[in-house]
Design an enzyme around this catalytic site. Sequence first.
Site, PDB file in Angstrom:
ATOM      1  N   LYS A 124       2.865  74.644  10.325  1.00  0.00           N
ATOM      2  CA  LYS A 124       3.378  75.429   9.810  1.00  0.00           C
ATOM      3  C   LYS A 124       1.596  76.027   9.578  1.00  0.00           C
ATOM      4  O   LYS A 124       0.239  75.727   9.493  1.00  0.00           O
ATOM      5  CB  LYS A 124       3.384  75.864   7.731  1.00  0.00           C
ATOM      6  CG  LYS A 124       3.900  76.841   7.794  1.00  0.00           C
ATOM      7  CD  LYS A 124       5.014  76.903   6.459  1.00  0.00           C
ATOM      8  CE  LYS A 124       4.826  78.505   5.624  1.00  0.00           C
ATOM      9  NZ  LYS A 124       5.641  77.230   4.143  1.00  0.00           N
ATOM     10  N   SER A 218      10.696  79.851   4.594  1.00  0.00           N
ATOM     11  CA  SER A 218       8.993  80.408   4.976  1.00  0.00           C
ATOM     12  C   SER A 218       8.736  79.737   5.924  1.00  0.00           C
ATOM     13  O   SER A 218       7.590  79.979   7.382  1.00  0.00           O
ATOM     14  CB  SER A 218       8.467  80.658   4.001  1.00  0.00           C
ATOM     15  OG  SER A 218       7.800  79.685   3.442  1.00  0.00           O
ATOM     16  N   SER A 242      11.215  75.986   0.961  1.00  0.00           N
ATOM     17  CA  SER A 242      10.641  76.537   2.185  1.00  0.00           C
ATOM     18  C   SER A 242      10.696  75.652   3.471  1.00  0.00           C
ATOM     19  O   SER A 242      11.058  76.257   4.355  1.00  0.00           O
ATOM     20  CB  SER A 242       9.277  77.459   2.290  1.00  0.00           C
ATOM     21  OG  SER A 242       9.496  78.245   1.337  1.00  0.00           O
TER      22      SER A 242
END
Length: 536
Positions: A124, A218, A242
């Site tokens: 990420k 997210s 997330s």
Amino acid sequence: MSSKSTLLFVFWIISVLLISGISYRGWHYGLDTNQKPIMKPNDLFDVLTADVKVLQKLLQTRTLNSVDLVEAYMAQIRRHDGYLRAMLSTAPMEGLVEAAKVLDQERVSGRLRGPLHGIPILLKDNIATHPGLGMKTSAGSFALLDSRPSKNARIVDMLIAAGVIILGKANLSELSNFKGSLIPSGWSAVGGQTQSAYVRGGLDPKDSKDGHSSPSGSSAGSAVAVSAGYAPVSIGTETDGSLVCPAGRAALYTMKPTIGLVPQAGIVPVSHSFESAGPMTKTPYDLALLLDVITEGRPDTLLGGSYTAGLTGSWSDISVATLDPEEWKFPPFVLKPVEEATAQINSDIRSAYAKIKNLAKSLVENVPLVPFEEFDFQGNNSELTVTMADFTGDLNGYLSDLEESPVRTLESLIQFNTDHAEMELPPGHANQETLESAHRLNISASDYQANFKHLQQVGRDRGIDHILKTYGVDVIMGPADRYPIATLPLSYLDYNGRPFGLVVIASAHQEALLLKVQSAWEATFGPRLPPPALVD
């Protein structure tokens, strides 16, 4: 994380989507997005289904090498990411091939770093990588696009030491969904809108923030990328939902470990009180392998020192409590209801409960976990108050540690967005209310502690620990608060193809137990399915 969500918010309807249609084309750096999404599986393995165990067998038998893996996964990224928008950057191909050759030579020489030796991975883009690796760390924000971390995040060094090859950085909800209110999940100014690899027709512009067409959460890019065959595994992060939300919507296994078990140093923060990085994988076995690498201070009782030891595939010694799916669900402003989808979700969950009831040591249905409203404290949600209070100090600390950055404080970040509104605040995403609210918050140390104490009392003392003790169960299929939580892929909506499933939670430092549940789940419900639209 969602600034409007709550720690004990149930992620029952964990979901994701199928591919087709025309998407918003955001701004990518370092990627060729002019490729048509045509899937051609590698002759030696299928990037959509191959897990670490399969790849290691191929590597061990010299059927292929790590250079082959790099080339296959990078080709898949080029083939599909013009539509899916799951990536923000990839490392230079020359460097990736060189790193793979070094690891291949180590294998030939009998010097294996571990079971992840030579395996590609994605991160990420809020996880800092030193510029020497050839990738930026932007958290999806143009304000951080040219920032320069002085070193890798701690978990990046741990992964490299274990022999993984970091292919690139995944798109995300900008600033881990802590920028503005009700901005669609998976959107960042830098990367545009991430699309699910499952949902037919792509993101519906009229859908709610995390509606049935959304990749959700997210860490959306990290989840979509693995489901689309960009890498066998990835790393995301979670403050509240997330990891579990996007993984559930990509039919993946993930886990948010106990807070503090995974080092957070070098990760663009939201709240130190609630955050953790975690793996996203196609199998519980791969999840266990990654937890072995990225965790510190594992329990001494862990068999053989590895999380893989407890993957029994059996329910026989597991006691389960379940929540009513008709009661525990997202509110309409988060998940826009679709009658057909809701009916299937509830029906499939109840069928899963019935199957588990015949296999588990015991199963207690519809336990009364404390409701969402119980987190109200002095007129505000105590979780959100603590998170907001953490954010300013945590973010300012990260920004001040950067070697180079055009912004050094939350205040200057807000001003950057205002000054560059055409990039950072475009139509449909034109708010930074969460950042502004955090900046305005003025809370004393005593008020902070009072909110934190209230949160613990509701979520732990009257919530999860209370249910586990009162009903004599090992796990609850439902929500989380500072405890480990893991996903259980279940089914796919007839409505639009998106996956959905359950989540399961245990007491603190019970990651091994959750992995046992995931392995039993996989043995009972079978392997996950790849996105049909990407299958040749």
